[in-house]
Enzyme design. Structure first.
Site, PDB file in Angstrom:
ATOM      1  N   CYS A   1      -4.915   8.619   9.436  1.00  0.00           N
ATOM      2  CA  CYS A   1      -5.096   7.926  10.717  1.00  0.00           C
ATOM      3  C   CYS A   1      -4.875   8.877  11.882  1.00  0.00           C
ATOM      4  CB  CYS A   1      -4.082   6.795  10.843  1.00  0.00           C
ATOM      5  SG  CYS A   1      -4.588   5.286  10.023  1.00  0.00           S
TER       6      CYS A   1
ATOM      7  N   ARG B   1      -8.787   0.138   4.329  1.00  0.00           N
ATOM      8  CA  ARG B   1      -7.784   1.055   3.767  1.00  0.00           C
ATOM      9  C   ARG B   1      -6.486   0.313   3.449  1.00  0.00           C
ATOM     10  NH1 ARG B   1      -6.275   5.765   7.373  1.00  0.00           N
ATOM     11  NH2 ARG B   1      -4.942   6.011   5.554  1.00  0.00           N
TER      12      ARG B   1
ATOM     13  N   ASP C   1       4.486   0.329  12.074  1.00  0.00           N
ATOM     14  CA  ASP C   1       3.253  -0.228  11.511  1.00  0.00           C
ATOM     15  C   ASP C   1       3.026  -1.687  11.906  1.00  0.00           C
ATOM     16  OD1 ASP C   1       2.638   2.169  10.375  1.00  0.00           O
ATOM     17  OD2 ASP C   1       3.090   1.601   8.315  1.00  0.00           O
TER      18      ASP C   1
ATOM     19  N   LYS D   1       0.843  -1.207   0.000  1.00  0.00           N
ATOM     20  CA  LYS D   1       0.000   0.000   0.000  1.00  0.00           C
ATOM     21  C   LYS D   1       0.873   1.251   0.000  1.00  0.00           C
ATOM     22  CE  LYS D   1      -1.740   1.697   4.022  1.00  0.00           C
ATOM     23  NZ  LYS D   1      -1.516   3.132   4.226  1.00  0.00           N
ATOM     24  N   ASN D   2       1.833   1.290   0.933  1.00  0.00           N
ATOM     25  CA  ASN D   2       2.602   2.523   1.093  1.00  0.00           C
ATOM     26  C   ASN D   2       3.519   2.802  -0.102  1.00  0.00           C
ATOM     27  OD1 ASN D   2       1.332   2.992   3.471  1.00  0.00           O
ATOM     28  ND2 ASN D   2       3.045   2.431   4.802  1.00  0.00           N
TER      29      ASN D   2
ATOM     30  N   ARG E   1       1.166  14.434  13.453  1.00  0.00           N
ATOM     31  CA  ARG E   1       1.558  14.179  12.063  1.00  0.00           C
ATOM     32  C   ARG E   1       1.554  15.425  11.175  1.00  0.00           C
ATOM     33  NH1 ARG E   1      -0.695   8.447  10.061  1.00  0.00           N
ATOM     34  NH2 ARG E   1       1.244   8.482   8.914  1.00  0.00           N
TER      35      ARG E   1
HETATM   36  C1  UD1 Z   1       4.660   6.583   6.404  1.00  0.00           C
HETATM   37  C2  UD1 Z   1       3.702   5.435   6.211  1.00  0.00           C
HETATM   38  C3  UD1 Z   1       3.116   5.019   7.551  1.00  0.00           C
HETATM   39  C4  UD1 Z   1       4.229   4.706   8.545  1.00  0.00           C
HETATM   40  C5  UD1 Z   1       5.222   5.856   8.622  1.00  0.00           C
HETATM   41  C6  UD1 Z   1       6.438   5.543   9.487  1.00  0.00           C
HETATM   42  C7  UD1 Z   1       2.817   5.885   4.009  1.00  0.00           C
HETATM   43  C8  UD1 Z   1       1.648   6.234   3.168  1.00  0.00           C
HETATM   44  N1  UD1 Z   1       2.638   5.880   5.330  1.00  0.00           N
HETATM   45  O1  UD1 Z   1       3.908   7.671   6.921  1.00  0.00           O
HETATM   46  O2  UD1 Z   1       2.309   3.857   7.334  1.00  0.00           O
HETATM   47  O3  UD1 Z   1       3.662   4.514   9.827  1.00  0.00           O
HETATM   48  O4  UD1 Z   1       5.696   6.191   7.309  1.00  0.00           O
HETATM   49  O5  UD1 Z   1       7.072   4.408   9.027  1.00  0.00           O
HETATM   50  O6  UD1 Z   1       3.875   5.560   3.491  1.00  0.00           O
HETATM   51  N2  UD1 Z   1       6.854  14.206  10.806  1.00  0.00           N
HETATM   52  C9  UD1 Z   1       6.982  15.531  11.095  1.00  0.00           C
HETATM   53  N3  UD1 Z   1       6.853  16.423  10.063  1.00  0.00           N
HETATM   54  C10 UD1 Z   1       6.618  16.019   8.785  1.00  0.00           C
HETATM   55  C11 UD1 Z   1       6.511  14.651   8.499  1.00  0.00           C
HETATM   56  C12 UD1 Z   1       6.630  13.761   9.532  1.00  0.00           C
HETATM   57  O7  UD1 Z   1       7.186  15.915  12.237  1.00  0.00           O
HETATM   58  O8  UD1 Z   1       6.536  16.882   7.897  1.00  0.00           O
HETATM   59  C13 UD1 Z   1       6.986  13.214  11.899  1.00  0.00           C
HETATM   60  C14 UD1 Z   1       5.738  12.375  12.084  1.00  0.00           C
HETATM   61  O9  UD1 Z   1       4.790  13.022  12.895  1.00  0.00           O
HETATM   62  C15 UD1 Z   1       6.311  11.140  12.714  1.00  0.00           C
HETATM   63  C16 UD1 Z   1       7.676  11.001  12.026  1.00  0.00           C
HETATM   64  O10 UD1 Z   1       7.966  12.283  11.497  1.00  0.00           O
HETATM   65  O11 UD1 Z   1       6.501  11.333  14.083  1.00  0.00           O
HETATM   66  C17 UD1 Z   1       7.743   9.981  10.919  1.00  0.00           C
HETATM   67  O12 UD1 Z   1       6.664  10.191  10.025  1.00  0.00           O
HETATM   68  P1  UD1 Z   1       6.762   9.853   8.468  1.00  0.00           P
HETATM   69  O13 UD1 Z   1       7.913   8.922   8.248  1.00  0.00           O
HETATM   70  O14 UD1 Z   1       6.739  11.122   7.703  1.00  0.00           O
HETATM   71  O15 UD1 Z   1       5.425   9.079   8.220  1.00  0.00           O
HETATM   72  P2  UD1 Z   1       4.514   9.125   6.923  1.00  0.00           P
HETATM   73  O16 UD1 Z   1       5.365   9.312   5.704  1.00  0.00           O
HETATM   74  O17 UD1 Z   1       3.381  10.054   7.132  1.00  0.00           O
END
Ligand code: UD1
Length: 422
Positions: A118, A400, A308, A22-23, A123
């Site tokens: 979610c 999802r 995850d 999915k991701n 986030r």
């Molecule tokens: C992706 C995955 C999700 C997984 C996560 C961590 C997808 C669609 N989703 O989510 O399933 O749980 O990686 O492996 O691929 N953060 C910030 N600022 C930002 C972006 C992130 O502070 O602009 C923080 C987040 O709140 C979190 C951490 O960084 O604490 C990691 O998040 P991130 O790796 O960005 O997760 P996603 O890409 O949203």
């Protein structure tokens, strides 16, 4: 609203095919916006998140055709006719922010609503935005939307991430492929989904080095062309179903499973007393004997233990012999499955980002409520191990991220059915 009824007890045996990730698919799909030629994805998972991304891309003017029962996505973005990703679609799924980098790189402007997704912590998307600014984007936040411009196009730059973000790495990686000059991404995410995206972008003509390490270098090119790419195996679906025989006993082969995708997770399974063996078709998982052993888990960016799989691992540890400590380091507020597992007789104490789980002999079935995607499947796993019936409601979370969950688990002997809502 539909719910899932699980009747616990009984060992599992047989095979479960693992879908495309999915991701990975959610970041490969927006890559179509980078080129006016067709991009075809094979091994796509059949999930509601993929439908949401389809709807989003179509709203921007892309053609997305689902073939072979959804396993193939034929996409084409001859032109981007609308550069605004609307709140109504974006709010359903956080990965929608991934259209920002490609649209900006191709046409020099984009407007994207701030995302939903979610409910597992704040986030934010600040890292995405700062990374695009490092490539010369001018950004303004207005009325819940990011308004982005790059007059004269994006320019290569140095991106220094203060913390590892999968999505922000993907967004800037896509944007950098069409930026003028060289981009260096430091402290990049190393997840297999990033490598899969880089592989696809290379097939489209991008010049990328270092993906899979924490420094990625991109040499911008003038244009990208069409390609066909198979989506990498879903390591989270893989890990989830590896836990089914671990929890219930028995032996299950996960077709398409690869050890390199789940190495840190397998180390913990081994310590818990679960055997994992490579076969010519995937991975075979069996519970060695008796009650499983407690293990401590800390979630980390890849190659560490994935956040995850934390909820599902907790379900396993609820019946372990001894006390396990699970530390969640990626997202705050990602223990919402704990109160539901407690309703099933688990002994769990949560303090901030740490959950202490003391194993019990037997979980008991109960009505429970899914609060996010991975939490919902952890409740199903717990239900398989519990005595009696467990009804998991709010199944839309599950839809999802898990295709045919009832079919896949029933095929290995689980007693599970979907109950249609009123
Ligand atoms: C992706 C995955 C999700 C997984 C996560 C961590 C997808 C669609 N989703 O989510 O399933 O749980 O990686 O492996 O691929 N953060 C910030 N600022 C930002 C972006 C992130 O502070 O602009 C923080 C987040 O709140 C979190 C951490 O960084 O604490 C990691 O998040 P991130 O790796 O960005 O997760 P996603 O890409 O949203």
């Amino acid at each position: 609203m539909d719910s899932i009824l699980v009747t616990g007890g009984g060992e599992l045996s047989g095979q479960i095919p693992i879908a495309g990730a999915k991701n990975a698919c959610l970041t490969l799909m927006p890559a179509t916006l980078l080129s006016d030629e067709p991009l075809t994805l094979t091994n796509a998972p059949r999930l509601s998140d993929i439908k949401t991304m389809t709807e989003l891309l179509q709203s921007l003017g892309a053609e997305v055709t689902s073939l072979q029962d959804g396993k193939v996505l034929a996409m084409s973005s001859h032109t981007i006719s609308n550069h605004t990703a609307d709140y109504d679609i974006v709010r359903k799924m956080r990965a929608s922010i991934l259209v920002l980098g490609p649209m900006l790189a191709r046409d020099g402007h984009a407007v994207v609503s701030l995302p939903g997704g979610c409910a597992i912590g704040a986030r934010p998307v600040d890292l995405h935005l700062k990374a695009l600014e490092a490539l010369g984007a001018e950004l303004e936040l207005k009325d819940g939307y990011v308004h982005a411009k790059a007059p004269g196009g994006l320019k290569g730059g140095i991106v220094d991430f203060p913390l590892v973000s999968v999505g922000a790495t993907e967004n800037v990686l896509m944007a950098a492929t069409l930026a003028k000059g060289t981009t260096v991404i430091n402290n990049a995410a190393r997840e297999p989904e990033i490598v899969d995206l880089a592989d696809c972008l290379r097939k489209m003509g991008a010049q990328i080095d270092g993906d899979g390490t924490s420094t990625i270098t991109v040499q911008g090119v003038d244009r990208l062309h069409g390609a066909t790419h198979p989506v990498v195996t879903d390591r989270i679906e893989l890990g989830t179903y590896m836990l089914a025989p671990a929890i219930c006993g028995g032996e299950v082969e996960l077709l398409g499973g690869r050890l390199d995708l789940v190495a840190a997770f397998c180390e913990k399974l081994d310590a818990a007393g679960i055997s994992v063996e490579e076969t010519d078709k995937g991975l075979k998982v069996a519970r060695r004997n008796g009650r499983i052993t407690a293990v401590d888990v800390v979630t980390e960016p890849f190659p560490g233990f994935p956040t995850d799989l934390q909820a599902q691992m907790m379900a396993l540890l609820c019946t372990a012999n001894g006390t396990s400590v699970l530390e969640e380091k990626i997202f705050e507020n990602r223990f919402m499955h704990a109160p539901e597992l407690i309703r099933m007789g688990a002994q769990i104490e949560v303090h901030g980002g740490t959950a202490t789980v003391t194993g019990v002999d037997q979980l008991k079935g109960a009505p429970v409520m899914a609060t996010d995607l991975r939490a919902s499947v952890s409740l199903i796993l717990a239900g398989l191990a519990a005595e009696g019936e467990t009804v998991v409601s709010r199944v839309y979370h599950l839809d999802r991220g898990y295709e045919h969950v009832v079919g896949k688990l029933s095929a290995v002997g689980a007693k599970i059915e979907r109950i249609k809502g009123q």
